[in-house]
Design an enzyme around this catalytic site. Sequence first.
Site, PDB file in Angstrom:
ATOM      1  N   LYS B  79       0.855  -1.201   0.000  1.00  0.00           N
ATOM      2  CA  LYS B  79       0.000   0.000   0.000  1.00  0.00           C
ATOM      3  C   LYS B  79       0.882   1.238   0.000  1.00  0.00           C
ATOM      4  O   LYS B  79       1.906   1.280   0.687  1.00  0.00           O
ATOM      5  CB  LYS B  79      -0.917  -0.022   1.225  1.00  0.00           C
ATOM      6  CG  LYS B  79      -1.992   1.053   1.219  1.00  0.00           C
ATOM      7  CD  LYS B  79      -2.913   0.916   2.432  1.00  0.00           C
ATOM      8  CE  LYS B  79      -4.034   1.950   2.445  1.00  0.00           C
ATOM      9  NZ  LYS B  79      -4.907   1.813   3.632  1.00  0.00           N
ATOM     10  N   SER B 154      -9.958   1.871   2.690  1.00  0.00           N
ATOM     11  CA  SER B 154      -9.072   2.623   1.828  1.00  0.00           C
ATOM     12  C   SER B 154      -8.043   1.775   1.078  1.00  0.00           C
ATOM     13  O   SER B 154      -7.465   2.237   0.102  1.00  0.00           O
ATOM     14  CB  SER B 154      -8.340   3.668   2.657  1.00  0.00           C
ATOM     15  OG  SER B 154      -7.431   3.052   3.537  1.00  0.00           O
ATOM     16  N   SER B 178     -10.125  -0.415   6.875  1.00  0.00           N
ATOM     17  CA  SER B 178      -9.488  -0.226   5.564  1.00  0.00           C
ATOM     18  C   SER B 178      -8.801  -1.451   4.984  1.00  0.00           C
ATOM     19  O   SER B 178      -8.421  -1.446   3.820  1.00  0.00           O
ATOM     20  CB  SER B 178      -8.477   0.911   5.635  1.00  0.00           C
ATOM     21  OG  SER B 178      -9.142   2.143   5.583  1.00  0.00           O
TER      22      SER B 178
END
Lengths: 96, 485
Positions: B79, B154, B178
Site C-alpha cells: 500500500k 481505503s 481499511s
Amino acid sequence: MGNILNRKDIVHIAKLAELEYSDVEIEKITSQLDKIISHIAKIAEADTTDVLSTSRVLELSNVFRQDKARESLSREESLKNAPLEDSGGFKVPKID
Amino acid sequence: MDLINLSAHELNGFIKSKEVSVLDIAQDYAQRIESVDEKINAFITFDKNVFFSKAKEIDAYIRSGNEIFDFTGIPVAIKDNICTKGVRTTCASRILSSYISVYDATVIKKLNAQHFLMVGKANMDEFAMGSSNENSSFGAVRNPWNLDYVPGGSSGGPAASVAASEVPCSLGSDTGGSIRQPASLCGVVGMKPTYGRVSRYGLIAFASSLDQIGPFTRDIKDCAALLEAISGYDEFDSTSINTNVPRYKSFLNSDIKGMKVGIPKELMVKEIDLQVKESVENVLKMLEKSGAIVEEISLPSLEYALSVYYIIAPSEASSNLSRYDGVRYGYRNMDARTLREMYKKTRAEGFGPEVKRRIMIGTYCLSAGYYDAYYDKAQKVRTLIINDFKNAFSTYDVLISPTSPTTAFKIGDKVDDPLRMYLSDICTIPVNLAGIPAISLPAGISKTGLPIGVQVIGDLLREDNVLKIASAIESDVKWKIKPQI
C-alpha cells in the site's frame, strides 16, 4: 439537519487548520460538516459518569530507550525531498 | 503452470523444489499486471525493470544455497502509505505525489530479510481516508468482479490486486476497516492484527491510536504466514508489543469443538443486505455443526462507535497531517509570498476534498470550547466500548459479524454524501477502537456476482482464535471462484 455550524464557523475552523476554501466550496463544506457533526453529536447521550478516557488501548507506560547516539539520516538525505533548499537548509518565503 | 493463480505457499513449494525460478514468477505476474491493470488501476507505481532485476537478484541468492523462507521470491504489493526506501510513496495524495522515501518501514525490513519480491506501490484512498478508493489523486480503483463497482477502501489497490491475480498477496493498513472492508468487497482474505502486534514505523500516520498494518491474501494459510512475517516488537515504535510472535500457521485446521462464538446483535445492523445476512447465517450454522457454541449477545455501547470514530480519527488526523506544510517535503505552492500564505495555499491545493473534510472535523473537535464535548467525551465512550468487548471476551472466544452490511456499491453512488459513505464501515470500526484483531474472509457471492465477507473478531493478542475459526469457515465455504476481467 442540525444547524450546529454556520459559514462563520467554517471560516474560523479553516483558519485554525491552515486551509482555505473558495466561496463556492464554503457553501458545500458548511452543509456537509453540519450534517456530520450533527450525527456525531449523538454521543452526548451516552452516560459517561465516572468513566475514564482512553487514549491508548494498550496498558503501556513510559517506554524508554537508552539515550545513545546512533546513525540517522544525513543532511543530504533529509533535504532530498525539499521543495526549495539553500545552504543546507529548507528555504521558505518570508515569515509574516 | 498457472503461476498467477497460485497462493504464496504453493509458489514457495515450487521455488523450493526448483521447478520455477523467481524470474518465471515475476514474468507471469508482470504480464498479468500489464494486461489487466489498465482496467483495475490497482497500482500507483510499478516498474517492470526494477521488478525483474530484483527477481534475478533473489534467484542468485537461492542459487547460492541460501535459506528459502516463506516469502523468499514471493511477489507482494505494498500500500502506498508504507515507506519503501528509494521508491515513491504518495499516500495517493497530490501533496506527496513526488515524495521518495528515505528509509524502509519496519514491515519492509522484515520482508526484505526474507528476500521478498516487492511488486510496486498499491493505490488507496488519499491518506487512507475513504471506503471506496474513489478519493485517490491517481484515479479510482475498480472492483475486479465488476468494473462499475468500487473495490472498497481505503486499501482498494492492495485488495483488488490480489482479487485480480496481479499478486498473490499484499500489505494494507486498517484504521477503521481499511483492510477488512475492501477484502470483503473483493472476495479475498484481509486481517487487522491487534494494535501494537505489527510495528507502525514507516507507516504514514493517519490516526495513530487506531492504525495497524496487515495482510491481504488468497487463503488463511498465507494470511497466517504473512502475519507471522511482519509481526513483532520494534524499538522504533514505542506502541509495539514486546511479546513473542506465536507460530500463527500452527493454528490452522484445528478442532473448533466447544469454542464459543458470540454474535453481537448491534453489528447485524438494520441496513444489512438480505443476501449478506443469509451468508453470515450459513457460516454460523456450519460452525454449530462443527461443534462450536453460537449465541446472540449484546454490546450496547457499539451504538456510539461510529460517532466516537468520527471524532477520534479526524482529531488525530488533523494533528498528524499538520506536518504537510510545504516546507520539508512534498508539494509546495511556489507563488505564495509569505510563509502563512504558503501553508494555506499548499494545503488547500495539495489535499483532496475528503482529507480536508477530516482535518476540518478534527480541528473543530479539538478546538477551544468543543474539546470536552467531543474529543474527551469520545475517549470516554471509547472506554465503554472497550469494556463491552472485554465483557464479551470473558465468555466468548470470538465474535462474528458481516464485514460490510452490503456488497460493493457502484462507483459514484456515495461520493456526494460523506455521512452515507462513513456508514459503510459500521461493522469494522468498533474493532479498531478496542485495538483487537479481526479478519474478513469470503462467505459467499451475491446473485449479481459480487463477493460477500464475514468478519471474525478476537480478544487482544488472540489472533490464534481468529485464525482457528477463520480456517474452519474457509474449509466449509470452499471459495474457489475468480473474477472474469
